[in-house]
Design a protein around this motif. Sequence first.
Motif, PDB file in Angstrom:
ATOM      1  N   HIS A   1       0.865  -1.179   0.000  1.00  0.00           N
ATOM      2  CA  HIS A   1       0.000   0.000   0.000  1.00  0.00           C
ATOM      3  C   HIS A   1       0.898   1.224   0.000  1.00  0.00           C
ATOM      4  O   HIS A   1       1.731   1.381   0.897  1.00  0.00           O
ATOM      5  N   GLN A   2       0.730   2.045  -1.004  1.00  0.00           N
ATOM      6  CA  GLN A   2       1.593   3.209  -1.218  1.00  0.00           C
ATOM      7  C   GLN A   2       3.048   2.740  -1.195  1.00  0.00           C
ATOM      8  O   GLN A   2       3.430   1.923  -2.007  1.00  0.00           O
ATOM      9  N   ASP A   3       3.871   3.220  -0.265  1.00  0.00           N
ATOM     10  CA  ASP A   3       5.289   2.839  -0.238  1.00  0.00           C
ATOM     11  C   ASP A   3       5.591   1.746   0.777  1.00  0.00           C
ATOM     12  O   ASP A   3       6.755   1.471   1.050  1.00  0.00           O
TER      13      ASP A   3
ATOM     14  N   GLY B   1      -4.395  -0.807   3.699  1.00  0.00           N
ATOM     15  CA  GLY B   1      -3.957   0.528   4.069  1.00  0.00           C
ATOM     16  C   GLY B   1      -4.231   0.824   5.535  1.00  0.00           C
ATOM     17  O   GLY B   1      -3.387   1.415   6.230  1.00  0.00           O
TER      18      GLY B   1
END
Length: 172
Positions: A108-110, A164
């Motif tokens: 999730h994202q980075d 997330g």
Amino acid sequence: MSDKKNKTEQILEQIKKQRSRSRVIAAEEERIELVIFSLAKDYYAFYGTNVKEILPYEKITYVPGCPDFITGIINIRGDIESVISIHKLMGIPEKKPDKNFRIIMGVHQDILSGILVDSVEDVIEVPLTYIKHPISTLDKKIKDFTVGGEMIYENKYVNILDIGKLFSILIQ
């Protein structure tokens, strides 16, 4: 004879129209990929877009001083990644790891981290209309990580969890 032929052609034309309509409806319906897994005797899922890979259970190295929901770390092709115990985060009793256990590499994202689950049941693609609002009596710890939906798979409710939200605990 020409009346029979004409009637047959009309029937065939109607069948073609019905088939083309059903194809259009099926193609227009948005679908999502889900990775369904078990914790204790219940089913949960992550969106497939948030799952990088599914690994067989391997030895997890304990790291002193980590929060209790971080089981430890693993080495994946030279990269060291953390492994989260989703059981502890959601208040679900843990059992001793066995051959069915899997590590879902969530992204999730980075953030990339492993998530320890009892087993991966399936990876499926379902129409978005299959996802319903979660039941109001859902346990608060589970509801905190739910995307806002559930579905039925093999006569069991499957709560769709938000990676997330799980990972937001890691960066607090």
